[in-house]
Design a protein around this motif. Structure first.
Motif, PDB file in Angstrom:
ATOM      1  N   ASP A  86       0.825  -1.208   0.000  1.00 40.40           N
ATOM      2  CA  ASP A  86       0.000   0.000   0.000  1.00 40.40           C
ATOM      3  C   ASP A  86       0.858   1.257   0.000  1.00 40.40           C
ATOM      4  O   ASP A  86       0.339   2.370  -0.184  1.00 40.40           O
ATOM      5  N   SER A  87       2.149   1.112   0.240  1.00 32.48           N
ATOM      6  CA  SER A  87       3.048   2.272   0.259  1.00 32.48           C
ATOM      7  C   SER A  87       3.028   2.957  -1.103  1.00 32.48           C
ATOM      8  O   SER A  87       3.297   2.329  -2.132  1.00 32.48           O
ATOM      9  N   ALA A  88       2.702   4.227  -1.094  1.00 28.36           N
ATOM     10  CA  ALA A  88       2.555   4.992  -2.343  1.00 28.36           C
ATOM     11  C   ALA A  88       2.216   6.426  -1.966  1.00 28.36           C
ATOM     12  O   ALA A  88       2.006   6.751  -0.795  1.00 28.36           O
ATOM     13  N   VAL A  89       2.142   7.268  -2.985  1.00 30.32           N
ATOM     14  CA  VAL A  89       1.575   8.602  -2.804  1.00 30.32           C
ATOM     15  C   VAL A  89       0.117   8.537  -3.219  1.00 30.32           C
ATOM     16  O   VAL A  89      -0.211   8.003  -4.294  1.00 30.32           O
ATOM     17  N   TYR A  90      -0.744   9.067  -2.387  1.00 34.16           N
ATOM     18  CA  TYR A  90      -2.172   9.093  -2.682  1.00 34.16           C
ATOM     19  C   TYR A  90      -2.554  10.524  -3.041  1.00 34.16           C
ATOM     20  O   TYR A  90      -2.408  11.443  -2.231  1.00 34.16           O
ATOM     21  N   LEU A  91      -3.019  10.677  -4.272  1.00 34.16           N
ATOM     22  CA  LEU A  91      -3.369  11.991  -4.798  1.00 34.16           C
ATOM     23  C   LEU A  91      -4.879  12.151  -4.846  1.00 34.16           C
ATOM     24  O   LEU A  91      -5.600  11.229  -5.211  1.00 34.16           O
TER      25      LEU A  91
ATOM     26  N   ASN B  31     -13.762  10.852 -29.682  1.00 33.14           N
ATOM     27  CA  ASN B  31     -13.668  12.145 -29.004  1.00 33.14           C
ATOM     28  C   ASN B  31     -13.115  11.951 -27.600  1.00 33.14           C
ATOM     29  O   ASN B  31     -13.607  11.108 -26.842  1.00 33.14           O
ATOM     30  N   TYR B  32     -12.123  12.739 -27.268  1.00 32.91           N
ATOM     31  CA  TYR B  32     -11.467  12.590 -25.968  1.00 32.91           C
ATOM     32  C   TYR B  32     -10.600  13.810 -25.699  1.00 32.91           C
ATOM     33  O   TYR B  32     -10.425  14.675 -26.563  1.00 32.91           O
ATOM     34  N   TYR B  33     -10.093  13.892 -24.484  1.00 28.31           N
ATOM     35  CA  TYR B  33      -9.134  14.924 -24.108  1.00 28.31           C
ATOM     36  C   TYR B  33      -7.758  14.281 -23.925  1.00 28.31           C
ATOM     37  O   TYR B  33      -7.645  13.134 -23.493  1.00 28.31           O
ATOM     38  N   LEU B  34      -6.757  15.060 -24.204  1.00 24.70           N
ATOM     39  CA  LEU B  34      -5.383  14.687 -23.891  1.00 24.70           C
ATOM     40  C   LEU B  34      -4.758  15.810 -23.086  1.00 24.70           C
ATOM     41  O   LEU B  34      -5.046  16.994 -23.315  1.00 24.70           O
ATOM     42  N   PHE B  35      -3.909  15.435 -22.150  1.00 30.04           N
ATOM     43  CA  PHE B  35      -3.300  16.400 -21.256  1.00 30.04           C
ATOM     44  C   PHE B  35      -1.810  16.103 -21.089  1.00 30.04           C
ATOM     45  O   PHE B  35      -1.377  14.951 -21.187  1.00 30.04           O
ATOM     46  N   TRP B  36      -1.081  17.145 -20.785  1.00 32.01           N
ATOM     47  CA  TRP B  36       0.264  17.011 -20.240  1.00 32.01           C
ATOM     48  C   TRP B  36       0.262  17.679 -18.867  1.00 32.01           C
ATOM     49  O   TRP B  36      -0.119  18.842 -18.733  1.00 32.01           O
ATOM     50  N   TYR B  37       0.683  16.899 -17.870  1.00 34.25           N
ATOM     51  CA  TYR B  37       0.829  17.409 -16.515  1.00 34.25           C
ATOM     52  C   TYR B  37       2.304  17.410 -16.139  1.00 34.25           C
ATOM     53  O   TYR B  37       3.069  16.528 -16.536  1.00 34.25           O
ATOM     54  N   LYS B  38       2.656  18.390 -15.330  1.00 35.42           N
ATOM     55  CA  LYS B  38       4.011  18.507 -14.789  1.00 35.42           C
ATOM     56  C   LYS B  38       3.952  18.203 -13.297  1.00 35.42           C
ATOM     57  O   LYS B  38       3.041  18.698 -12.603  1.00 35.42           O
ATOM     58  N   GLN B  39       4.902  17.398 -12.815  1.00 39.40           N
ATOM     59  CA  GLN B  39       4.961  17.093 -11.385  1.00 39.40           C
ATOM     60  C   GLN B  39       6.377  17.361 -10.886  1.00 39.40           C
ATOM     61  O   GLN B  39       7.269  16.536 -11.031  1.00 39.40           O
ATOM     62  N   PRO B  40       6.597  18.532 -10.293  1.00 37.70           N
ATOM     63  CA  PRO B  40       7.921  18.828  -9.734  1.00 37.70           C
ATOM     64  C   PRO B  40       8.142  18.015  -8.465  1.00 37.70           C
ATOM     65  O   PRO B  40       7.228  17.334  -7.996  1.00 37.70           O
ATOM     66  N   PRO B  41       9.336  18.083  -7.891  1.00 36.15           N
ATOM     67  CA  PRO B  41       9.618  17.304  -6.682  1.00 36.15           C
ATOM     68  C   PRO B  41       8.647  17.562  -5.533  1.00 36.15           C
ATOM     69  O   PRO B  41       8.455  16.703  -4.689  1.00 36.15           O
ATOM     70  N   SER B  42       8.019  18.702  -5.527  1.00 39.82           N
ATOM     71  CA  SER B  42       7.027  18.987  -4.476  1.00 39.82           C
ATOM     72  C   SER B  42       5.780  18.116  -4.603  1.00 39.82           C
ATOM     73  O   SER B  42       4.941  18.101  -3.713  1.00 39.82           O
ATOM     74  N   ARG B  43       5.655  17.389  -5.724  1.00 35.66           N
ATOM     75  CA  ARG B  43       4.571  16.426  -5.993  1.00 35.66           C
ATOM     76  C   ARG B  43       3.275  17.047  -6.512  1.00 35.66           C
ATOM     77  O   ARG B  43       2.379  16.316  -6.913  1.00 35.66           O
ATOM     78  N   GLN B  44       3.137  18.345  -6.498  1.00 37.61           N
ATOM     79  CA  GLN B  44       1.882  18.937  -6.971  1.00 37.61           C
ATOM     80  C   GLN B  44       1.789  18.787  -8.492  1.00 37.61           C
ATOM     81  O   GLN B  44       2.633  19.282  -9.232  1.00 37.61           O
ATOM     82  N   MET B  89       8.893  15.737 -13.441  1.00 41.60           N
ATOM     83  CA  MET B  89       8.292  14.612 -14.151  1.00 41.60           C
ATOM     84  C   MET B  89       7.152  15.158 -15.001  1.00 41.60           C
ATOM     85  O   MET B  89       6.383  16.022 -14.553  1.00 41.60           O
ATOM     86  N   TYR B  90       7.031  14.636 -16.203  1.00 41.68           N
ATOM     87  CA  TYR B  90       5.946  15.041 -17.088  1.00 41.68           C
ATOM     88  C   TYR B  90       5.109  13.807 -17.420  1.00 41.68           C
ATOM     89  O   TYR B  90       5.629  12.773 -17.847  1.00 41.68           O
ATOM     90  N   PHE B  91       3.804  13.957 -17.219  1.00 37.31           N
ATOM     91  CA  PHE B  91       2.884  12.863 -17.465  1.00 37.31           C
ATOM     92  C   PHE B  91       1.916  13.233 -18.575  1.00 37.31           C
ATOM     93  O   PHE B  91       1.319  14.310 -18.558  1.00 37.31           O
ATOM     94  N   CYS B  92       1.767  12.317 -19.495  1.00 39.45           N
ATOM     95  CA  CYS B  92       0.748  12.422 -20.529  1.00 39.45           C
ATOM     96  C   CYS B  92      -0.496  11.712 -20.003  1.00 39.45           C
ATOM     97  O   CYS B  92      -0.394  10.667 -19.341  1.00 39.45           O
TER      98      CYS B  92
END
Lengths: 112, 115
Positions: A86-91, B31-44, B89-92
């Motif tokens: 279960d260890s993980a980050v939960y968003l 029909n759909y959406y596509l996104f790019w998200y950025k996740q810096p070390p702060s995790r947001q 980190m970049y997430f598609c």
């Protein structure tokens, strides 16, 4: 605050303990999502609420995972009898109705 | 089921240069959406850019632009004039247009901008 907030930011639990993770969505956001993000991976969907109704819980990995949003605002993700996997980050994320989801900073859970 | 693939676990770029991050996806939806998200070390997780599949024009947001190839199911992110603050980190991600629920993410690409 203007964004999604989560607490605690970090949680260490001994295997077998129960934990509760809290999410405060953006005010007025109807939809709320929980994701699990393992180390080095992308977030994976756990469950979804529209107001207080849990419309999709297909991503919850086992019956030890339970989520609620009783008043359509704050949500709690509860994990019973925690295991090391279960260890993980939960968003947590919220949105108005469609489109972009706004994410919180996450809770890092470590199960020893 | 929808899958999102990011084939570059790590990339690096010199400050002020241009870098392109790759993403492919698999879906039977039209029909759909596509996104790019950025996740810096702060995790947001922070939304960088979004694209509606029914729009032919590629989305742009300042230094960020996408190359959306619907037939090829490809959605790459171009970062121009890279800055140190782009390190993250970049997430598609993919989301059905008519779905109210989950967003599917790729495994991510760790981008490092070097001074």
């Amino acid at each position: 605050g203007a964004g999604v907030s989560q607490s605690p930011r970090y949680k260490v639990a001994k295997r077998g303990q129960d934990v509760a993770l809290r999410c405060d969505p953006i005010s007025g956001h109807v939809s709320l999502f929980w994701y699990q993000q393992a180390l080095g991976q992308g977030p994976e969907f756990l469950t979804y609420f529209q107001n207080e109704a849990q419309l999709d819980k297909s991503g919850l990995p086992s019956d030890r995972f339970f989520a609620e949003r009783p008043e359509g605002s704050v949500s709690t993700l509860k994990i019973q009898r925690t295991q090391q996997e279960d260890s993980a980050v939960y968003l947590c994320a919220s949105r108005k109705t469609q489109g972009e989801q706004f994410f919180g900073p996450g809770t890092r859970l470590t199960v020893l | 089921a929808q899958t999102v693939t990011q084939s570059q676990p790590e990339m690096s770029v010199q400050e002020a240069e241009t870098v392109t991050l790759s993403c492919t996806y698999d879906t039977s939806e039209s029909n759909y959406y596509l996104f790019w998200y950025k996740q810096p070390p702060s995790r947001q997780m922070i939304l960088v850019i979004r694209q509606e599949a029914y729009k032919q024009q590629n989305a742009t947001e300042n230094r960020f632009s996408v190359n959306f190839q619907k037939a090829a199911k490809s959605f790459s992110l171009k970062i121009s004039d890279s800055q140190l603050g782009d390190t993250a980190m970049y997430f598609c991600a993919f989301m059905k247009l008519r779905a109210h629920n989950d967003m599917r993410f790729g495994a991510g690409t760790r981008l490092t901008v070097k001074p």
